[in-house]
Design a protein around this motif. Structure first.
Motif, short mmCIF file in Angstrom:
data_model
loop_
_atom_site.label_atom_id
_atom_site.label_comp_id
_atom_site.label_asym_id
_atom_site.label_seq_id
_atom_site.Cartn_x
_atom_site.Cartn_y
_atom_site.Cartn_z
N LYS A 37 43.18 51.41 32.97
CA LYS A 37 44.25 50.41 33.05
C LYS A 37 44.63 50.07 34.49
O LYS A 37 45.81 49.92 34.81
N MET A 38 43.63 49.95 35.35
CA MET A 38 43.94 49.66 36.75
C MET A 38 42.76 48.99 37.44
O MET A 38 41.63 49.03 36.96
N GLN A 39 43.06 48.40 38.60
CA GLN A 39 42.05 47.77 39.44
C GLN A 39 41.85 48.63 40.69
O GLN A 39 42.66 49.51 41.00
N GLU A 40 40.78 48.35 41.39
CA GLU A 40 40.55 48.99 42.67
C GLU A 40 41.74 48.73 43.59
O GLU A 40 42.30 47.64 43.62
N GLY A 41 42.13 49.75 44.34
CA GLY A 41 43.17 49.59 45.33
C GLY A 41 44.58 49.85 44.83
O GLY A 41 45.53 49.85 45.62
N GLN A 42 44.73 50.10 43.52
CA GLN A 42 46.07 50.32 42.98
C GLN A 42 46.52 51.77 43.10
O GLN A 42 47.68 52.08 42.83
N ALA A 43 45.60 52.65 43.46
CA ALA A 43 45.93 54.07 43.69
C ALA A 43 44.79 54.68 44.49
O ALA A 43 43.67 54.15 44.51
N ASP A 44 45.07 55.79 45.14
CA ASP A 44 44.04 56.52 45.87
C ASP A 44 43.25 57.36 44.87
O ASP A 44 43.77 58.35 44.35
N LEU A 45 42.01 56.98 44.64
CA LEU A 45 41.21 57.65 43.62
C LEU A 45 40.12 58.54 44.20
O LEU A 45 39.34 59.14 43.45
N GLU A 46 40.06 58.65 45.51
CA GLU A 46 39.01 59.46 46.11
C GLU A 46 39.30 60.95 45.89
O GLU A 46 40.44 61.40 46.02
N ILE A 47 38.26 61.69 45.53
CA ILE A 47 38.38 63.14 45.36
C ILE A 47 37.23 63.79 46.11
O ILE A 47 36.05 63.45 45.89
N ASP A 48 37.54 64.72 46.97
CA ASP A 48 36.52 65.37 47.78
C ASP A 48 35.46 66.02 46.91
O ASP A 48 35.77 66.67 45.90
N GLY A 49 34.22 65.81 47.30
CA GLY A 49 33.10 66.42 46.58
C GLY A 49 32.55 65.58 45.45
O GLY A 49 31.60 66.01 44.77
N TYR A 50 33.13 64.41 45.23
CA TYR A 50 32.69 63.55 44.12
C TYR A 50 32.40 62.13 44.58
O TYR A 50 33.12 61.56 45.41
N ALA A 57 38.63 46.16 34.00
CA ALA A 57 38.74 44.92 33.22
C ALA A 57 39.29 43.80 34.09
O ALA A 57 40.03 44.04 35.05
N GLU A 58 38.92 42.57 33.75
CA GLU A 58 39.49 41.42 34.47
C GLU A 58 40.99 41.33 34.22
O GLU A 58 41.76 40.97 35.12
N LYS A 59 41.41 41.65 33.02
CA LYS A 59 42.82 41.64 32.66
C LYS A 59 43.49 42.87 33.25
O LYS A 59 43.10 44.00 32.98
N LYS A 60 44.50 42.69 34.07
CA LYS A 60 45.17 43.81 34.70
C LYS A 60 45.89 44.69 33.69
O LYS A 60 46.46 44.20 32.72
N GLY A 61 45.85 45.99 33.93
CA GLY A 61 46.54 46.93 33.05
C GLY A 61 45.88 47.13 31.71
O GLY A 61 46.54 47.54 30.74
N TYR A 62 44.56 46.89 31.63
CA TYR A 62 43.86 46.92 30.34
C TYR A 62 42.51 47.60 30.49
O TYR A 62 41.80 47.39 31.47
N SER A 63 42.17 48.43 29.52
CA SER A 63 40.83 49.00 29.37
C SER A 63 40.37 49.68 30.67
O SER A 63 41.15 50.31 31.37
N GLY A 64 39.09 49.63 30.97
CA GLY A 64 38.54 50.19 32.20
C GLY A 64 37.95 51.57 32.06
O GLY A 64 38.44 52.42 31.31
N THR A 65 36.88 51.82 32.81
CA THR A 65 36.18 53.11 32.80
C THR A 65 35.93 53.58 34.23
O THR A 65 35.93 52.79 35.17
N LEU A 66 35.69 54.89 34.36
CA LEU A 66 35.52 55.51 35.67
C LEU A 66 34.71 56.79 35.49
O LEU A 66 34.88 57.49 34.48
N ILE A 67 33.82 57.07 36.43
CA ILE A 67 33.09 58.34 36.42
C ILE A 67 33.18 58.98 37.81
O ILE A 67 32.95 58.31 38.82
#
Length: 250
Positions: A37-50, A57-67
């Motif tokens: 439920k977010m776009q790039e830049g809306q939070a710091d998502l970097e984690i050391d070692g990964y 999703a194009e629609k803000k606040g909706y769906s989305g996946t991350l690995i």
């Protein structure tokens, strides 16, 4: 190798509810997330070692996946066949030497089954895609698949037969996928075990354990003998879903 999958129902919210504590404790080789439920830049998502791979999703606040992945992949593909369902950020595929990892957030058929036909089309495309990958090397497919496959996978099967996630149409699509050469890892190890991975926020469902098992690790039949453990972390809060885990020697 340890893999974790979790529908966090909004990653920014989950970050305030213990997400990083569980992430660190899990120490997974791969950590797949659905419903960011977010776009790039809306939070710091970097984690050391990964390494981090995100499909929003194009629609803000909706769906989305991350690995999050400890090892750099050979290739990364967003969407089915690199194009389908990217408008909703639903699929990410990482390729490695001896397997593919596919993280998916399957469309919900919604109240009144308004999106059931869309869901059926998705399932056919998904199966075709996984079979195309499986013809090259084994597949590990995970995520919120939005279906309780069998009666054992839902607390109240009789009252939910016409509800999204437990219709015969959705369940039959899962059956067809498994019959195409794939294995539900949890059910493979635990044919009779009753555990759930999602509970409604209504009616004290989690406190009463009135849940559904709709989060899965599914693998190619050719590697089922490499499965070591499948865990549903019902003790972990922070979302209406709990994390699931697969340990496999591949």
């Amino acid at each position: 190798m340890k893999l974790v999958s979790w529908n966090v129902n909004g990653l920014r919210a989950c970050m305030t509810k213990g997400f990083k504590d569980f992430f660190d404790l899990a120490n997974a080789d791969f950590f797949s997330i659905q419903e960011t439920k977010m776009q790039e830049g809306q939070a710091d998502l970097e984690i050391d070692g990964y390494y981090r791979f995100m499909n929003s999703a194009e629609k803000k606040g909706y769906s989305g996946t991350l690995i999050y992945a400890k090892e750099k992949p050979i290739s990364v593909v967003y969407g089915l066949f690199g194009k389908l369902y990217n408008d909703e950020g639903r699929v990410i595929t990482l390729e490695y030497d001896n397997f593919y990892l596919v993280n998916a957030y399957v469309p919900n058929s919604q109240d009144g089954l308004k999106r059931l036909s869309y869901r059926m089309e998705y399932e056919d495309h998904l199966r075709e895609y996984l079979l195309s990958l499986n013809s090259k090397k084994p597949v590990i497919y995970c995520g919120d698949l939005n279906v309780a496959h069998e009666r054992i996978d839902i607390k109240n099967p009789d009252s939910n037969t016409k509800n999204a996630g437990f219709t015969i149409e959705e369940r039959n699509k899962m059956t067809k996928l498994l019959e195409s050469g794939f294995v539900d890892t949890f059910r493979y190890l635990y044919p009779e075990k009753v555990l759930y991975s999602w509970w409604s926020y209504r009616f004290n469902a989690r406190a009463n354990n009135a849940g559904w098992r709709i989060d899965y690790f599914i693998v190619s039949e050719s590697i089922k003998n490499l499965i070591k453990e499948a865990v549903i972390h019902t003790e972990v809060m922070g979302s209406d879903h709990c994390p699931i885990e697969l340990d496999i020697e591949i």
